[in-house]
Enzyme design. Structure first.
Site, PDB file in Angstrom:
ATOM      1  N   TYR A   2      -7.768  15.009  -7.041  1.00 39.63           N
ATOM      2  CA  TYR A   2      -6.988  14.326  -8.082  1.00 39.63           C
ATOM      3  C   TYR A   2      -6.035  15.299  -8.755  1.00 39.63           C
ATOM      4  O   TYR A   2      -4.829  15.033  -8.851  1.00 39.63           O
ATOM      5  CB  TYR A   2      -7.940  13.715  -9.101  1.00 39.63           C
ATOM      6  N   SER A  53      -1.084  12.887 -15.053  1.00 44.63           N
ATOM      7  CA  SER A  53      -2.298  13.035 -15.852  1.00 44.63           C
ATOM      8  C   SER A  53      -2.263  14.415 -16.486  1.00 44.63           C
ATOM      9  O   SER A  53      -1.547  15.298 -16.013  1.00 44.63           O
ATOM     10  CB  SER A  53      -3.535  12.908 -14.947  1.00 44.63           C
ATOM     11  N   ASP A 101       0.883  -1.160   0.000  1.00 48.18           N
ATOM     12  CA  ASP A 101       0.000   0.000   0.000  1.00 48.18           C
ATOM     13  C   ASP A 101       0.926   1.216   0.000  1.00 48.18           C
ATOM     14  O   ASP A 101       1.579   1.501   0.998  1.00 48.18           O
ATOM     15  CB  ASP A 101      -0.880  -0.010   1.241  1.00 48.18           C
ATOM     16  N   SER A 159      -3.210  16.444  -6.397  1.00 49.09           N
ATOM     17  CA  SER A 159      -2.183  15.434  -6.164  1.00 49.09           C
ATOM     18  C   SER A 159      -1.272  15.279  -7.366  1.00 49.09           C
ATOM     19  O   SER A 159      -0.057  15.082  -7.225  1.00 49.09           O
ATOM     20  CB  SER A 159      -2.833  14.090  -5.809  1.00 49.09           C
ATOM     21  N   LYS A 160      -1.832  15.383  -8.561  1.00 55.11           N
ATOM     22  CA  LYS A 160      -1.022  15.214  -9.769  1.00 55.11           C
ATOM     23  C   LYS A 160      -0.132  16.440 -10.024  1.00 55.11           C
ATOM     24  O   LYS A 160       1.005  16.301 -10.490  1.00 55.11           O
ATOM     25  CB  LYS A 160      -1.926  14.941 -10.975  1.00 55.11           C
TER      26      LYS A 160
END
Length: 273
Positions: free
Chosen positions: A156, A143, A65, A159-160
């Site tokens: 999202y 991304s 993890d 974080s990217k």
């Protein structure tokens, strides 16, 4: 260097290797002669998939993890114990979300940062000494949302963006050490990432809002990744739409915001209209 010979004898770690881009990359790199360490939370699933990646002597499955620093440390130690080196670390494990920030339980953003950002940081921290020794390559799968924000994906996109900043910094710090750092930004790619995406309360979305059959396949994405690695690229941005979005965001940010809003609003069951 040619892609079909570059990976022979190399040791590659792929996180998030149980599905999607991670699995496709593990299979491709294994077929090209690399020894592959497959990492994911589902150890049994990895064991089932391992024969499709490489012969037993060239594949290792590790339950990991990536949000756990200790798991990441054990992942790197397991790789060294088995193969004695690391040539490439592919930080691919990731989690998405779909909800308006105003409706969002903050635990969702914490979870995304733990997996997407801290997962990359954790694995990189323990792998870096070995990558420097091999003059190897560090990869972060981000991304297009890491260049131009997507509405209803606040955690999202954040974080990217963070992963991209982190990797760019590592590249500059080690620009004289022979370390390759690749920021790999796919566009929309067919995978289960949207099915597993978190909603406002942290539960899984379940159904994808997109027609997955019309998206780039994970196998095609993996081929682009392999080519980028073989050429020791620093940045790879995929799809015409992705490249246009990045360029438009830099040149015409306000127009890009409006176009992005309209594009996402057309999604099935969009959180906003």
């Amino acid at each position: 260097m040619k892609t079909d010979t570059y990976f022979i004898g190399k040791v590659v770690i792929v996180t998030g290797a149980s599905s999607g881009i991670g699995l496709a990359s593990a299979r491709l790199l294994g077929s090209l002669g690399a020894s592959v360490v497959m990492a994911a939370r589902s150890y049994d699933r990895l064991l089932e998939l391992a024969p499709s990646v490489a012969p037993p002597e060239r594949v290792l499955c590790v339950r990991c993890d990536v949000s756990s620093e200790e798991d990441c440390r054990r992942l790197i130690e397991s790789c060294i114990d088995r193969f004695s080196k690391i040539d490439i670390l592919v930080n691919n494990a990731g989690l998405s979300m779909r909800a308006m920030f105003n409706d969002l339980d903050l635990k969702v953003i914490h979870r995304l940062m733990d997996v997407n950002f801290w997962g990359t940081v954790n694995c990189t921290k323990y792998a870096l000494p070995y990558l420097l020794e091999s003059r190897g390559q560090l990869v972060g799968v981000i991304s297009i949302a890491g260049y131009s924000a997507l509405p209803a994906r606040s955690g999202y996109s954040s974080s990217k963006y963070a992963v991209r900043g982190f990797l760019d910094t590592i590249r500059i710090e080690h620009m004289k050490d022979g370390l390759g750092v690749l920021v790999f930004a796919p566009g929309y790619t067919s995978s289960n990432v949207r099915n597993a995406a978190l909603t406002a309360d942290g539960s899984s979305q379940g159904d994808t809002p997109l027609d997955e059959g019309k998206l780039m396949s994970a196998e095609t994405c993996a081929l682009h990744l392999a080519k980028g690695l073989a050429r020791r690229r620093s940045v790879v941005t995929l799809t015409a739409l992705g490249k246009f979005t990045v360029l438009a965001h830099n040149l015409f940010p306000r127009l890009t915001d409006r176009l992005t809003y309209k594009f996402i609003a057309r999604e099935k069951d969009s959180p906003f209209k």
